[in-house]
Design an enzyme around this catalytic site. Structure first.
Site, PDB file in Angstrom:
ATOM      1  N   ASP A  68      43.152  42.420  53.035  1.00  0.00           N
ATOM      2  CA  ASP A  68      42.291  41.826  54.050  1.00  0.00           C
ATOM      3  C   ASP A  68      40.902  41.675  53.444  1.00  0.00           C
ATOM      4  O   ASP A  68      40.381  42.632  52.845  1.00  0.00           O
ATOM      5  CB  ASP A  68      42.202  42.721  55.286  1.00  0.00           C
ATOM      6  CG  ASP A  68      43.548  42.937  55.959  1.00  0.00           C
ATOM      7  OD1 ASP A  68      44.421  42.051  55.840  1.00  0.00           O
ATOM      8  OD2 ASP A  68      43.722  43.987  56.596  1.00  0.00           O
ATOM      9  N   HIS A 104      43.713  37.876  56.274  1.00  0.00           N
ATOM     10  CA  HIS A 104      44.916  38.497  55.707  1.00  0.00           C
ATOM     11  C   HIS A 104      45.572  37.561  54.689  1.00  0.00           C
ATOM     12  O   HIS A 104      45.964  36.447  55.037  1.00  0.00           O
ATOM     13  CB  HIS A 104      45.888  38.809  56.852  1.00  0.00           C
ATOM     14  CG  HIS A 104      47.196  39.417  56.426  1.00  0.00           C
ATOM     15  ND1 HIS A 104      47.555  40.688  56.791  1.00  0.00           N
ATOM     16  CD2 HIS A 104      48.227  38.937  55.690  1.00  0.00           C
ATOM     17  CE1 HIS A 104      48.761  40.960  56.313  1.00  0.00           C
ATOM     18  NE2 HIS A 104      49.184  39.906  55.634  1.00  0.00           N
ATOM     19  N   GLU A 150      45.692  35.795  61.329  1.00  0.00           N
ATOM     20  CA  GLU A 150      44.547  36.610  60.902  1.00  0.00           C
ATOM     21  C   GLU A 150      43.840  35.887  59.753  1.00  0.00           C
ATOM     22  O   GLU A 150      44.377  35.830  58.641  1.00  0.00           O
ATOM     23  CB  GLU A 150      45.015  37.998  60.450  1.00  0.00           C
ATOM     24  CG  GLU A 150      45.692  38.805  61.545  1.00  0.00           C
ATOM     25  CD  GLU A 150      46.221  40.135  61.059  1.00  0.00           C
ATOM     26  OE1 GLU A 150      46.531  40.982  61.921  1.00  0.00           O
ATOM     27  OE2 GLU A 150      46.334  40.341  59.829  1.00  0.00           O
ATOM     28  N   HIS A 185      51.286  44.980  53.498  1.00  0.00           N
ATOM     29  CA  HIS A 185      50.255  45.774  52.815  1.00  0.00           C
ATOM     30  C   HIS A 185      50.876  46.923  52.019  1.00  0.00           C
ATOM     31  O   HIS A 185      50.335  47.329  50.989  1.00  0.00           O
ATOM     32  CB  HIS A 185      49.275  46.350  53.825  1.00  0.00           C
ATOM     33  CG  HIS A 185      48.223  45.396  54.297  1.00  0.00           C
ATOM     34  ND1 HIS A 185      47.063  45.167  53.595  1.00  0.00           N
ATOM     35  CD2 HIS A 185      48.148  44.625  55.402  1.00  0.00           C
ATOM     36  CE1 HIS A 185      46.310  44.291  54.252  1.00  0.00           C
ATOM     37  NE2 HIS A 185      46.951  43.947  55.357  1.00  0.00           N
ATOM     38  N   ARG A 222      48.336  49.683  51.716  1.00  0.00           N
ATOM     39  CA  ARG A 222      48.345  50.548  52.903  1.00  0.00           C
ATOM     40  C   ARG A 222      49.605  51.417  52.886  1.00  0.00           C
ATOM     41  O   ARG A 222      50.716  50.876  52.879  1.00  0.00           O
ATOM     42  CB  ARG A 222      48.329  49.705  54.177  1.00  0.00           C
ATOM     43  CG  ARG A 222      48.315  50.500  55.478  1.00  0.00           C
ATOM     44  CD  ARG A 222      48.390  49.560  56.681  1.00  0.00           C
ATOM     45  NE  ARG A 222      47.345  48.546  56.628  1.00  0.00           N
ATOM     46  CZ  ARG A 222      47.353  47.433  57.367  1.00  0.00           C
ATOM     47  NH1 ARG A 222      48.354  47.186  58.196  1.00  0.00           N
ATOM     48  NH2 ARG A 222      46.357  46.568  57.254  1.00  0.00           N
TER      49      ARG A 222
END
Length: 240
Positions: A131, A216, A213, A124, A79
């Site tokens: 994910d 993740h 999460e 990320h 990301r």
């Protein structure tokens, strides 16, 4: 905090599809079906980019999943820092609540950072975090998302949530709610079993789960633990 590094990916960042084309790639931030409600800055193409070490470890996870007639599906990989910055701007805008009904139906938007659902910088951006979830190898048809369609809470039962053909994990992806915490005791039965299977497959190949999460995972032996990259998610960002 280290500053972002880029604009081109280092030599060991690769396309996941070139390491293992059998892994399903469903990059939500490249389209409108995400908690921001639009394509996110830096996601020029719907691709999964990872460091080679993380991608090769994920290929081994996929081998183990396929032995159980399952497949991995990745929702997000590398990301860019600019995307994390957009998440910060979105979180600070109290008027932008268009996606609350699906992604954070029971949590105040003002709590998303404090409660650990969003963070900047993010692992990320180091290229070895992703994910993901599991789906049957012969997955049922995936529901298509149309902007503006009625949203269903990510905390609702699986037969009511957005039907993307994946295994029931107790909530949808990017569900900002305590129910999405990996070990939340309210998640039982099949969903609990599925979360446990995903965690076992990932940890056996060196990935570490983020406990808030279920989707993740970070590759523990990541090659860039202190660098946050900002090159776009695009083929043109990769070394030639």
């Amino acid at each position: 905090m280290p500053t972002p590094s880029g604009p081109r990916a280092p030599a060991d960042v690769v396309l996941l599809s070139e390491v293992d084309p059998s892994i399903v790639v469903d990059i939500r931030y490249a389209g409108p079906h995400n908690f921001v409600g639009r394509p996110v800055d830096g996601y020029d193409e719907p691709l999964c980019l990872l460091t080679r070490t993380a991608a090769e470890a994920l290929r081994r996870v996929q081998d183990a999943a396929r032995a159980q007639r399952l497949s991995l599906r990745v929702y997000d990989c590398y990301r860019p820092q600019r995307a994390a910055d957009e998440f910060v701007r979105w979180a600070k805008d109290p008027a932008a609540q268009q996606t609350k009904a699906e992604f954070y139906p029971r949590v105040a938007k003002s709590r998303l950072f404090a409660d650990g659902y969003l963070g900047a910088p993010t692992a990320h951006s180091r290229g070895s975090t992703l994910d993901l979830t599991l789906e049957p190898r012969l997955a049922p048809p995936r529901a298509s998302y149309a902007p503006g369609q009625p949203l269903v809470a990510c905390t609702d039962p699986a037969d009511r949530r957005f039907a993307d053909g994946t295994l029931d994990m107790g909530t949808g992806f990017d569900c900002f709610d305590p129910l999405a915490h990996t070990a939340d005791p309210r998640v039982t039965g099949t969903a609990r079993t599925n979360r446990g299977l995903l965690e076992r497959l990932m940890t056996e190949e060196g990935f570490v789960n983020y406990d808030r999460e279920w989707w993740h995972y970070r590759y523990a032996d990541e090659p860039y633990p202190d660098t946050y990259f900002d090159f776009p998610v695009a083929r043109a960002s990769l070394p030639r």
